[in-house]
Motif scaffolding. Structure first.
Motif, PDB file in Angstrom:
ATOM      1  N   ASN A 287       0.814  -1.218   0.000  1.00 42.07           N
ATOM      2  CA  ASN A 287       0.000   0.000   0.000  1.00 42.07           C
ATOM      3  C   ASN A 287       0.850   1.273   0.000  1.00 42.07           C
ATOM      4  OD1 ASN A 287      -2.508  -1.372   0.124  1.00 42.07           O
ATOM      5  ND2 ASN A 287      -2.303  -1.621   2.346  1.00 42.07           N
ATOM      6  N   ILE A 288       2.160   1.128  -0.062  1.00 38.50           N
ATOM      7  CA  ILE A 288       3.044   2.289   0.016  1.00 38.50           C
ATOM      8  C   ILE A 288       2.787   3.228  -1.173  1.00 38.50           C
ATOM      9  CG2 ILE A 288       5.438   3.096  -0.004  1.00 38.50           C
ATOM     10  CD1 ILE A 288       4.798   1.654   2.542  1.00 38.50           C
ATOM     11  N   GLN A 289       2.469   4.471  -0.855  1.00 44.14           N
ATOM     12  CA  GLN A 289       2.256   5.498  -1.868  1.00 44.14           C
ATOM     13  C   GLN A 289       3.327   6.584  -1.837  1.00 44.14           C
ATOM     14  OE1 GLN A 289      -0.343   5.420  -4.213  1.00 44.14           O
ATOM     15  NE2 GLN A 289      -0.491   3.338  -3.352  1.00 44.14           N
ATOM     16  N   GLU A 290       3.997   6.707  -0.691  1.00 47.07           N
ATOM     17  CA  GLU A 290       4.975   7.777  -0.539  1.00 47.07           C
ATOM     18  C   GLU A 290       6.185   7.268   0.236  1.00 47.07           C
ATOM     19  OE1 GLU A 290       3.978  12.067   0.419  1.00 47.07           O
ATOM     20  OE2 GLU A 290       4.807  11.418   2.364  1.00 47.07           O
ATOM     21  N   VAL A 291       7.359   7.578  -0.257  1.00 48.11           N
ATOM     22  CA  VAL A 291       8.612   7.276   0.439  1.00 48.11           C
ATOM     23  C   VAL A 291       9.320   8.592   0.719  1.00 48.11           C
ATOM     24  CG1 VAL A 291      10.841   6.119   0.320  1.00 48.11           C
ATOM     25  CG2 VAL A 291       8.831   5.032  -0.685  1.00 48.11           C
ATOM     26  N   VAL A 292       9.593   8.846   1.989  1.00 53.18           N
ATOM     27  CA  VAL A 292      10.283  10.072   2.392  1.00 53.18           C
ATOM     28  C   VAL A 292      11.737   9.732   2.713  1.00 53.18           C
ATOM     29  CG1 VAL A 292      10.322  12.009   3.998  1.00 53.18           C
ATOM     30  CG2 VAL A 292       8.133  11.017   3.304  1.00 53.18           C
ATOM     31  N   VAL A 293      12.652  10.442   2.072  1.00 50.66           N
ATOM     32  CA  VAL A 293      14.086  10.203   2.230  1.00 50.66           C
ATOM     33  C   VAL A 293      14.670  11.344   3.052  1.00 50.66           C
ATOM     34  CG1 VAL A 293      16.272   9.841   1.027  1.00 50.66           C
ATOM     35  CG2 VAL A 293      14.135   9.032  -0.004  1.00 50.66           C
ATOM     36  N   LYS A 316       8.335   6.039 -14.298  1.00 47.69           N
ATOM     37  CA  LYS A 316       6.937   6.189 -14.700  1.00 47.69           C
ATOM     38  C   LYS A 316       6.024   6.181 -13.479  1.00 47.69           C
ATOM     39  CE  LYS A 316       7.688   3.729 -19.090  1.00 47.69           C
ATOM     40  NZ  LYS A 316       7.321   2.517 -19.875  1.00 47.69           N
ATOM     41  N   GLY A 317       5.092   7.125 -13.449  1.00 54.20           N
ATOM     42  CA  GLY A 317       4.088   7.148 -12.395  1.00 54.20           C
ATOM     43  C   GLY A 317       4.600   7.556 -11.039  1.00 54.20           C
ATOM     44  N   ILE A 318       5.766   8.220 -10.992  1.00 53.83           N
ATOM     45  CA  ILE A 318       6.374   8.615  -9.719  1.00 53.83           C
ATOM     46  C   ILE A 318       6.791  10.079  -9.796  1.00 53.83           C
ATOM     47  CG2 ILE A 318       8.268   8.206  -8.100  1.00 53.83           C
ATOM     48  CD1 ILE A 318       8.325   5.310  -9.164  1.00 53.83           C
ATOM     49  N   ASP A 319       6.384  10.863  -8.825  1.00 49.21           N
ATOM     50  CA  ASP A 319       6.827  12.249  -8.703  1.00 49.21           C
ATOM     51  C   ASP A 319       7.958  12.333  -7.694  1.00 49.21           C
ATOM     52  OD1 ASP A 319       4.970  13.456 -10.475  1.00 49.21           O
ATOM     53  OD2 ASP A 319       3.410  13.383  -8.935  1.00 49.21           O
ATOM     54  N   VAL A 320       8.959  13.130  -8.004  1.00 51.95           N
ATOM     55  CA  VAL A 320      10.033  13.418  -7.062  1.00 51.95           C
ATOM     56  C   VAL A 320       9.748  14.794  -6.466  1.00 51.95           C
ATOM     57  CG1 VAL A 320      12.513  13.719  -6.747  1.00 51.95           C
ATOM     58  CG2 VAL A 320      11.659  12.034  -8.395  1.00 51.95           C
ATOM     59  N   ILE A 321       9.617  14.855  -5.154  1.00 45.87           N
ATOM     60  CA  ILE A 321       9.178  16.067  -4.471  1.00 45.87           C
ATOM     61  C   ILE A 321      10.325  16.649  -3.644  1.00 45.87           C
ATOM     62  CG2 ILE A 321       7.483  17.059  -2.890  1.00 45.87           C
ATOM     63  CD1 ILE A 321       6.251  15.815  -5.403  1.00 45.87           C
ATOM     64  N   THR A 360       5.144  20.412 -10.926  1.00 48.78           N
ATOM     65  CA  THR A 360       3.838  20.236 -10.307  1.00 48.78           C
ATOM     66  C   THR A 360       3.525  18.745 -10.218  1.00 48.78           C
ATOM     67  OG1 THR A 360       3.048  22.328 -11.228  1.00 48.78           O
ATOM     68  CG2 THR A 360       1.373  20.756 -10.472  1.00 48.78           C
ATOM     69  N   PRO A 361       3.243  18.217  -9.033  1.00 49.13           N
ATOM     70  CA  PRO A 361       2.944  16.781  -8.906  1.00 49.13           C
ATOM     71  C   PRO A 361       1.725  16.374  -9.738  1.00 49.13           C
ATOM     72  CG  PRO A 361       3.359  17.781  -6.768  1.00 49.13           C
ATOM     73  CD  PRO A 361       3.243  18.905  -7.740  1.00 49.13           C
ATOM     74  N   THR A 362       1.752  15.138 -10.181  1.00 45.40           N
ATOM     75  CA  THR A 362       0.641  14.579 -10.952  1.00 45.40           C
ATOM     76  C   THR A 362      -0.291  13.817 -10.021  1.00 45.40           C
ATOM     77  OG1 THR A 362       2.078  14.336 -12.887  1.00 45.40           O
ATOM     78  CG2 THR A 362       0.028  13.052 -12.856  1.00 45.40           C
ATOM     79  N   PRO A 363      -1.571  14.179  -9.977  1.00 42.28           N
ATOM     80  CA  PRO A 363      -2.511  13.459  -9.110  1.00 42.28           C
ATOM     81  C   PRO A 363      -2.510  11.959  -9.414  1.00 42.28           C
ATOM     82  CG  PRO A 363      -3.526  15.460  -9.963  1.00 42.28           C
ATOM     83  CD  PRO A 363      -2.234  15.292 -10.703  1.00 42.28           C
ATOM     84  N   GLY A 364      -2.477  11.171  -8.366  1.00 41.43           N
ATOM     85  CA  GLY A 364      -2.485   9.718  -8.523  1.00 41.43           C
ATOM     86  C   GLY A 364      -1.112   9.090  -8.600  1.00 41.43           C
TER      87      GLY A 364
END
Length: 555
Positions: A287-293, A316-321, A360-364
């Motif tokens: 269920n991991i949706q976000e990984v904080v480094v 693909k399908g991953i935003d770097v924040i 800008t992050p992509t929803p989803g």
């Protein structure tokens, strides 16, 4: 047109002597070689001959006209290095390393470990002497971190094993796998059967955070997690809580980035790799949706390489924040960034962070979030990990070094999984000197020392020699130094002749460890894994238990 060295560079410098116009830098003789992120080709000097391509063991070199979109930026990265370091010829011709004279007879060497450091040392010995090499490892499989440490989505890096496979076809080298030194054979028994012993056992343990809650269920080392998803038999039965939506990784080196990718990349992509089946199944249910480094210092001091940081942009399908506020630099860091002499790779780290911050992050999409200037103070939860507390840091200059010190600002994050990735540490070897403070075997140019004096016939290579730094290819130059010292001692008559040879060793091992795996056993394992992989459209399907590995070894 010129050739370009890309992200997959392993730094083993195989390409350097092959270049007819001497345009690959830095070379092993240069001071910059020890700290460079990768090697570079000067585009203005390259004559497009392709000699470096054939020499590269990890397929990291491509024509600038053939670069994939994800690698296109490396054309500018290679050029930028030479803007900072204009090419100058080395002038001095390369001198072939000395060989041991044949009249001295056969040199017998035991190499303990079968990872990159051990294999580079064994390869160097095979080139430099009439030698019999016995390659020991406690696992039934060779290649160490190439097999069990390199991320499954980096198959090019794993290709270095083909270099070793080719070099190890000779009967002069024998695999002694599934044999544990200290259990099946003692250090003294190794010396009885060889002129010399080279310990290349790596740095097997991880550093700890030393904060409250670190041992809660759900808090692990990245070392465990990496070994688990790569199918290491010691870790195949581990369980990791992937039920929550957020994981936190403490530390921001390349291993942390590997783990972040594995946790966020779509399992269908990982299903094309050699990732362990049990890990792939678990990641499909994740269920991991976000990984904080989390990094304790700023974006200019981050431990990851710019090339690995750049690669995240193409997932693909991953935003770097990146939070723009984290890019506000202290005075010393700003001065470093403004310095016209700044290393291009360091400037690129900051430029990439700016680019990620502006997107800008992509929803989803899943998210890999970088937080800088923070240090954990506690892992929290009742009976299991539920979050992490941390303090914000400030950078100060101490004795010319940039040091992070805690401020009075604190914060916290909820998380179901915390992985520490703050470095490795070597472990003592029975009957061999060890420096507890540095976590290495004390040595001088690879010759083991006891109380400052050389220990006859005992040598080291790799992380147990120099500490856990450098990439796979760094071990090549390191092993050359060790073998130089070993062969010089052999030629000078400083090595005691073994009292027993290969036949006696084989008889002893047959008695002590009847399940020893030799070359044929490893070939059987390798072939069975590749065959299973071919049927599944993958490079290989790994056996992950000792029982299955030994069964495959016996055909």
């Amino acid at each position: 047109m010129a050739y370009v060295i890309t992200q997959r560079c392993c730094n083993d410098a195989s390409c350097v002597p092959e270049c007819p116009v001497d345009c690959i830098r830095p070379t092993p003789e240069q001071r910059e070689f020890a700290t460079t992120e990768q090697l570079y080709i000067d585009p203005d000097t390259c004559i497009d001959c392709g000699a470096c391509v054939d020499a590269c063991p990890v397929d990291a070199i491509a024509s600038e006209d053939d670069l994939l979109a994800s690698l296109a930026r490396f054309k500018d990265i290679n050029a930028a290095y030479f803007e900072r370091h204009p090419l100058e010829s080395n002038f001095e011709p390369l001198v072939a390393p000395s060989r041991a004279p044949k009249e001295l007879g056969t040199l017998r060497v035991a190499v303990i470990g079968a990872g990159p450091a051990a294999c580079y040392a064994a390869e160097e010995l095979l080139r430099r002497a009439d030698v019999e090499v016995e390659l020991f490892d406690r696992l039934p499989t060779p290649y160490g971190l190439v097999r069990a440490g390199v991320a499954p989505d980096h198959p090019g890096t794993k290709a270095v094993s083909s270099l070793f496979e080719s070099a190890f076809r000779r009967e002069a080298l024998q695999f002694r796998l599934n044999v544990e030194v200290g259990k099946h054979l003692s250090h003294q028994e190794l010396l009885d059967h060889h002129h010399a012993v080279v310990y290349a056992v790596g740095a097997a343990t991880d550093r700890r955070l030393n904060v409250p809650g670190e041992d809660l269920p759900g808090s692990h080392s990245a070392t465990e997690f990496v070994a688990w998803y790569n199918g290491h038999p010691d870790f195949a039965n581990r369980e990791f809580d992937l039920s929550g939506e957020r994981a936190v990784i403490v530390g921001n080196g390349n291993v942390a980035l590997d783990v972040a990718r594995v946790l966020t990349v779509h399992p269908d992509e990982l299903g094309k790799t050699d990732i362990a089946d049990h890990a792939l199944d678990a990641l499909r249910r994740s269920n991991i949706q976000e990984v904080v480094v989390l990094g304790r210092r700023g974006p200019l001091q981050a431990a990851y390489t710019s090339s690995e940081f750049l690669a995240l942009a193409h997932l693909k399908g991953i935003d770097v924040i990146v939070d723009p506020a984290d890019l506000e630099l202290d005075h010393a860091s700003q001065a470093l960034l403004d310095d016209p002499e700044i290393e291009p790779s360091l400037k690129l780290k900051y430029t990439l962070a700016q680019e990620y911050a502006a997107k800008t992050p992509t929803p989803g999409n899943k998210r890999i979030v970088f937080r800088y200037l923070v240090s954990p103070t506690a892992v929290t939860g009742e009976g299991k990990v539920e979050g992490i507390e941390f303090v914000h840091n400030e950078l100060v200059q101490e004795n010319g070094r940039t040091v992070a010190i805690a401020s009075d600002r604190t914060d916290s994050l909820g998380a179901s999984l915390v992985l520490r990735s703050i470095g490795y540490r070597g472990e003592p070897v029975a009957d061999v000197p060890f420096d507890e403070e540095s976590g290495v075997i004390p040595n001088e140019h690879g010759q083991v020392l006891a109380d400052g004096e050389p220990v006859q016939g005992v040598y080291v290579s790799g992380w147990i020699k120099r500490g856990p730094r450098g990439v796979i290819g760094s071990n090549r130059v390191d092993s050359q130094e060790t073998v130089d010292r070993l062969i010089a001692d052999f030629v000078a008559g400083k090595l005691a002749a073994p009292t027993a040879g290969r036949a006696a060793l084989e008889a002893l091992l047959a008695e002590r460890q009847p399940d020893m795996v030799g070359r044929d056993g490893w070939k059987a394992i390798d072939q069975a894994e590749r065959t299973a992989g071919k049927a599944a459209g993958r490079p290989r399907v790994k056996f992950t238990s000792l029982e299955d590995l030994l069964k495959a070894a016996k055909g």
